[in-house]
Design an enzyme around this catalytic site. Structure first.
Site, PDB file in Angstrom:
ATOM      1  N   ASP A  63      -7.268  26.482  -6.194  1.00 55.60           N
ATOM      2  CA  ASP A  63      -8.598  26.592  -6.784  1.00 55.60           C
ATOM      3  C   ASP A  63      -9.633  25.824  -5.937  1.00 55.60           C
ATOM      4  OD1 ASP A  63     -10.177  27.596  -9.052  1.00 55.60           O
ATOM      5  OD2 ASP A  63     -10.506  25.467  -9.446  1.00 55.60           O
TER       6      ASP A  63
ATOM      7  N   LYS B  33     -13.000  27.209  -3.683  1.00 51.83           N
ATOM      8  CA  LYS B  33     -14.337  26.597  -3.658  1.00 51.83           C
ATOM      9  C   LYS B  33     -14.716  26.208  -2.232  1.00 51.83           C
ATOM     10  CE  LYS B  33     -13.819  24.931  -8.376  1.00 51.83           C
ATOM     11  NZ  LYS B  33     -13.459  23.809  -9.244  1.00 51.83           N
TER      12      LYS B  33
END
Ligand SMILES: NC(=O)c1ccc[n+]([C@@H]2O[C@H](COP(=O)([O-])OP(=O)(O)OC[C@H]3O[C@@H](n4cnc5c(N)ncnc54)[C@H](OP(=O)(O)O)[C@@H]3O)[C@@H](O)[C@H]2O)c1
Ligand SMILES: *[C@@H]1O[C@H](CO)[C@@H](O)[C@H](O)[C@H]1NC(C)=O
Length: 392
Positions: free
Chosen positions: A251, A255
């Site tokens: 995750d 980003k």
């Protein structure tokens, strides 16, 4: 006095613009967005703005108002959707009164979304808001931008797909916003865009972009064991249902890719070096979540404790960060000075340090809560409101 106030109300009414909104995904973030839209009616009306929700989808179906050209869902109905989607597994067909709307399923969903986009995109503008967690929506989004729609994303996946799809998605850069994909409500992307737009080159970004991993690393710094911290975080609902989804770093890598691409880097997920906090043998293909939490995770405690101690002996602290610099994008554990914004980080905040020509010795620092349904939905709403200027 009464006359004055009535006149100002009339002035507001004549200059107000209406933004039709089509929401994809109605989970934690999506349903809070509906809630915020209803709660902000007065505020928006003072700004001369009306948000008209014409459709909402989830993984199974799409709810559309009967006449997308002129109407929107009533606030009471939006509130009912908010309540319904608070319980997991719920579907729109459980709504009490489907009244004046259509419920579309299966392949018809995509066809209808594209039709609505075609009908509204050019004339009134349409904000298509992606609050799903699906990699599939990029195909829909890449069709609707051709109709002149605005796209607002909380979903990272459309921005982290193949570079060709990404290029298409951002081809009309004035019509897309994705602030909530990195740091939820924090203005990380807006700040980077401003710095770049002023001609100030950014040469390094380093950030702790996972609330869970910020928390885990700051607890480990205090001498706690990784396994004990992860269990506590899970019991408070701070982790994904399978905490390995946080510990894998994927995750954070998404980003990081969004930020690197924002800097103009033409890279893909494969170009990012990601350090997972657990080895493959403890991965989802080898053991269940329960076994990982009960047994597997214990074997990670010593290694990470030793690294934290080693860092401490050098007056540094261990943080799980993304580092974007010198054409390399890396995600993993780093030793950072105790006396730096990231080193001082406590708890579950996100922190980003941005280094540029103007911000070289003392970086631009953005810090705060970087997750949560409410905060993220507020970030999405701010993006929608921000795009209204295109339609004056
Ligand atoms: N929550 C946060 O703190 C946070 C912060 C920043 C960014 N985000 C991002 O925001 C997005 C939404 O997060 P969330 O926490 O709201 O997730 P969530 O609770 O899992 O909700 C996802 C929603 O998308 C729907 N959905 C799944 N596939 C779909 C598809 N192909 N088409 C239309 N709808 C689809 C789901 O339908 P069902 O209702 O039928 O399951 C559900 O309503 C994610 O991409 C997440 O990474 C979240
Ligand atoms: C966010 O929403 C989801 C889905 O409705 C829910 O399961 C979760 O508990 C919410 N999270 C918080 C922190 O309220």
């Amino acid at each position: 006095m009464a006359t004055v106030s009535r006149r100002s109300e009339m002035a507001e009414a004549t200059s107000s613009i209406t933004i039709p909104v089509l929401l994809l995904g109605c989970g934690g973030v999506g349903r809070h967005l509906l809630h915020h839209i209803v709660a902000c009616r007065d505020l928006h009306s003072k700004m001369g703005l009306v948000l008209r929700v014409v459709g909402v989808s989830d993984s199974r179906s799409l709810l559309l108002v009967d006449d997308v050209a002129t109407t929107g869902f009533e606030d009471e109905f939006l509130t009912e959707i908010f309540r319904l989607k608070s319980s997991s597994g719920s579907s729109f067909s459980d709504l009490h009164d489907l009244g004046r709307c259509q419920l579309v399923k299966g392949a018809e969903v995509t066809t209808n979304i594209i039709n609505v986009a075609g009908q509204l995109g050019k004339s009134t503008g349409l904000s298509v808001v992606d609050c799903t967690a699906s990699p599939e929506t990029v195909h829909i989004l890449n069709k609707v931008i051709d109709f002149g729609c605005c796209i607002i994303l909380a979903n990272k996946k459309p921005l982290t797909c193949r570079i060709e799809d990404y290029d298409k998605l951002i081809s009309n850069i004035r019509r897309i916003r994705f602030e909530a994909t990195v740091g939820a409500g924090l203005p990380i992307i807006a700040s980077i865009t401003r710095v770049l737009g002023s001609g100030d080159p950014i040469y390094r970004i380093i950030g702790s972009l996972s609330g869970t991993l910020s928390y885990v690393m700051s607890e480990i710094e205090d001498g706690k064991l990784l396994s004990e911290v992860v269990l506590a975080a899970k019991s408070h609902g701070y982790t994904e249902p399978d905490p390995r989804d946080d510990l894998s770093g994927m995750d954070v890598a998404r980003k990081a890719l969004i930020l690197a691409r924002l800097l103009g880097w033409r890279i893909d997920m494969d170009d990012i070096q990601v350090e997972s906090l657990y080895p493959k043998e403890l991965g989802p293909n080898s053991m269940s979540t329960e076994d990982f939490l009960r047994i597997g995770m214990l074997s990670l405690d010593r290694g990470i404790q030793e690294r934290a101690n080693a860092a401490s002996s050098r007056n540094k602290v261990l943080r799980y960060v993304c580092v974007i610099k010198e054409s390399r994008c890396q995600v993993g554990l780093q030793e950072l000075p105790k006396d730096s914004p990231l080193g001082r980080l406590r708890g579950s905040d996100n922190v980003v340090e941005i280094y540029s020509r103007c911000y070289n010795k003392s970086p631009m620092v953005i810090q705060g809560a970087g997750a949560g349904n409410d905060t993220t939905a507020a970030g999405v709403l701010a993006d929608i409101v921000d795009l209204q200027d295109l339609f004056h």
